[in-house]
Write a protein that holds these residues in place. Structure first.
Motif, PDB file in Angstrom:
ATOM      1  N   PRO A  19       0.822  -1.212   0.000  1.00 10.55           N
ATOM      2  CA  PRO A  19       0.000   0.000   0.000  1.00 10.55           C
ATOM      3  C   PRO A  19       0.859   1.266   0.000  1.00 10.55           C
ATOM      4  O   PRO A  19       1.841   1.375   0.745  1.00 10.55           O
ATOM      5  N   ILE A  20       0.486   2.211  -0.831  1.00 12.76           N
ATOM      6  CA  ILE A  20       1.250   3.453  -0.997  1.00 12.76           C
ATOM      7  C   ILE A  20       1.316   4.239   0.306  1.00 12.76           C
ATOM      8  O   ILE A  20       2.363   4.764   0.672  1.00 12.76           O
ATOM      9  N   PHE A  21       0.197   4.308   1.036  1.00 12.23           N
ATOM     10  CA  PHE A  21       0.202   5.098   2.277  1.00 12.23           C
ATOM     11  C   PHE A  21       1.212   4.551   3.276  1.00 12.23           C
ATOM     12  O   PHE A  21       1.846   5.313   4.002  1.00 12.23           O
ATOM     13  N   LEU A  22       1.385   3.218   3.302  1.00 11.99           N
ATOM     14  CA  LEU A  22       2.383   2.624   4.208  1.00 11.99           C
ATOM     15  C   LEU A  22       3.801   2.969   3.779  1.00 11.99           C
ATOM     16  O   LEU A  22       4.675   3.214   4.619  1.00 11.99           O
ATOM     17  N   GLN A  23       4.027   3.005   2.484  1.00 11.06           N
ATOM     18  CA  GLN A  23       5.360   3.342   1.984  1.00 11.06           C
ATOM     19  C   GLN A  23       5.715   4.791   2.311  1.00 11.06           C
ATOM     20  O   GLN A  23       6.850   5.082   2.701  1.00 11.06           O
ATOM     21  N   ILE A  24       4.748   5.680   2.182  1.00  9.43           N
ATOM     22  CA  ILE A  24       4.976   7.082   2.531  1.00  9.43           C
ATOM     23  C   ILE A  24       5.256   7.204   4.027  1.00  9.43           C
ATOM     24  O   ILE A  24       6.191   7.882   4.446  1.00  9.43           O
ATOM     25  N   LYS A  25       4.471   6.504   4.817  1.00 11.32           N
ATOM     26  CA  LYS A  25       4.668   6.503   6.273  1.00 11.32           C
ATOM     27  C   LYS A  25       6.068   5.996   6.618  1.00 11.32           C
ATOM     28  O   LYS A  25       6.791   6.612   7.399  1.00 11.32           O
ATOM     29  N   GLU A  26       6.472   4.887   6.020  1.00 13.72           N
ATOM     30  CA  GLU A  26       7.789   4.303   6.311  1.00 13.72           C
ATOM     31  C   GLU A  26       8.928   5.194   5.838  1.00 13.72           C
ATOM     32  O   GLU A  26       9.969   5.275   6.495  1.00 13.72           O
ATOM     33  N   ALA A  64       1.298  14.048  -2.900  1.00 16.24           N
ATOM     34  CA  ALA A  64       0.410  13.691  -4.008  1.00 16.24           C
ATOM     35  C   ALA A  64       0.987  14.158  -5.346  1.00 16.24           C
ATOM     36  O   ALA A  64       0.987  13.402  -6.324  1.00 16.24           O
ATOM     37  N   ALA A  65       1.495  15.370  -5.381  1.00 10.80           N
ATOM     38  CA  ALA A  65       2.074  15.895  -6.614  1.00 10.80           C
ATOM     39  C   ALA A  65       3.359  15.152  -6.982  1.00 10.80           C
ATOM     40  O   ALA A  65       3.580  14.805  -8.149  1.00 10.80           O
ATOM     41  N   PHE A  66       4.197  14.891  -5.989  1.00 12.27           N
ATOM     42  CA  PHE A  66       5.476  14.230  -6.235  1.00 12.27           C
ATOM     43  C   PHE A  66       5.280  12.818  -6.790  1.00 12.27           C
ATOM     44  O   PHE A  66       5.956  12.409  -7.719  1.00 12.27           O
ATOM     45  N   TYR A  67       4.347  12.063  -6.188  1.00 14.65           N
ATOM     46  CA  TYR A  67       4.123  10.675  -6.591  1.00 14.65           C
ATOM     47  C   TYR A  67       2.962  10.507  -7.575  1.00 14.65           C
ATOM     48  O   TYR A  67       2.683   9.390  -7.999  1.00 14.65           O
ATOM     49  N   ASN A  68       2.282  11.611  -7.890  1.00 10.05           N
ATOM     50  CA  ASN A  68       1.116  11.565  -8.765  1.00 10.05           C
ATOM     51  C   ASN A  68       0.070  10.591  -8.216  1.00 10.05           C
ATOM     52  O   ASN A  68      -0.366   9.657  -8.891  1.00 10.05           O
ATOM     53  N   ILE A  69      -0.307  10.817  -6.972  1.00  9.36           N
ATOM     54  CA  ILE A  69      -1.298   9.992  -6.285  1.00  9.36           C
ATOM     55  C   ILE A  69      -2.391  10.887  -5.711  1.00  9.36           C
ATOM     56  O   ILE A  69      -2.249  12.105  -5.681  1.00  9.36           O
ATOM     57  N   ASN A  70      -3.438  10.260  -5.232  1.00  7.42           N
ATOM     58  CA  ASN A  70      -4.540  10.981  -4.596  1.00  7.42           C
ATOM     59  C   ASN A  70      -4.058  11.539  -3.245  1.00  7.42           C
ATOM     60  O   ASN A  70      -3.432  10.812  -2.463  1.00  7.42           O
ATOM     61  N   ALA A 121      -5.630  11.946  -0.589  1.00 12.47           N
ATOM     62  CA  ALA A 121      -6.190  11.150   0.511  1.00 12.47           C
ATOM     63  C   ALA A 121      -5.304   9.955   0.841  1.00 12.47           C
ATOM     64  O   ALA A 121      -5.213   9.541   2.000  1.00 12.47           O
ATOM     65  N   THR A 122      -4.631   9.415  -0.170  1.00  8.96           N
ATOM     66  CA  THR A 122      -3.712   8.289   0.054  1.00  8.96           C
ATOM     67  C   THR A 122      -2.535   8.737   0.904  1.00  8.96           C
ATOM     68  O   THR A 122      -2.169   8.079   1.881  1.00  8.96           O
ATOM     69  N   ALA A 123      -1.954   9.857   0.538  1.00  5.91           N
ATOM     70  CA  ALA A 123      -0.833  10.405   1.314  1.00  5.91           C
ATOM     71  C   ALA A 123      -1.296  10.765   2.716  1.00  5.91           C
ATOM     72  O   ALA A 123      -0.588  10.511   3.702  1.00  5.91           O
ATOM     73  N   ALA A 124      -2.478  11.331   2.817  1.00 12.31           N
ATOM     74  CA  ALA A 124      -3.007  11.756   4.118  1.00 12.31           C
ATOM     75  C   ALA A 124      -3.163  10.576   5.067  1.00 12.31           C
ATOM     76  O   ALA A 124      -2.942  10.713   6.276  1.00 12.31           O
TER      77      ALA A 124
END
Length: 122
Positions: free
Chosen positions: A10-17, A41-47, A49-52
């Motif tokens: 999951p992307i959110f876990l990778q950002i957290k880690e 979101a801009a850096f990874y081109n993701i939503n 809410a995922t980063a949040a």
């Protein structure tokens, strides 16, 4: 921030880690601002809410502090919390299975410690 994300997790876990690793290795210091959800979101081109989701988990764990209208900042005790959490995980994921296997092989605690010392020297 790393440019690539792993499609298998999951992307959110990778950002957290990534944030946790940066706090532990000192590249992000206590009191320092971390990238916003929109910046992630801009850096990874993701939503956003995922980063949040990843960032909000760090807020819940008292690693990050929200300052309304200003951003997210690393708490003073963030590194201490993360190191303790990682030590616990290390113990559960690596040490307990190691000890269990050593017992099966009838490796004594002294022998096991000697192996660890030898491995640490190599």
């Amino acid at each position: 921030m790393k440019n690539l994300l792993d499609d298998n997790r999951p992307i959110f876990l990778q950002i957290k880690e990534q944030l946790e690793d940066s706090i532990i290795d000192g590249s992000i210091k206590p009191g320092e601002r971390v990238p916003s959800t929109n910046e992630f979101a801009a850096f990874y081109n993701i939503n956003p809410a995922t980063a949040a989701k990843g960032i909000n988990e760090l807020v819940a764990e008292e690693i990050l502090l929200k300052k309304r209208g200003v951003g997210m900042f690393v708490t003073e005790k963030a590194k201490e919390i993360l190191v303790e959490k990682r030590k616990k995980t290390f113990y559960e994921n690596y040490m307990l299975p190691l000890i269990s296997e050593a017992k099966k092989l009838e490796i004594s605690a002294d022998e096991l410690l000697e192996m660890i010392k030898r491995g640490n020297e190599e």
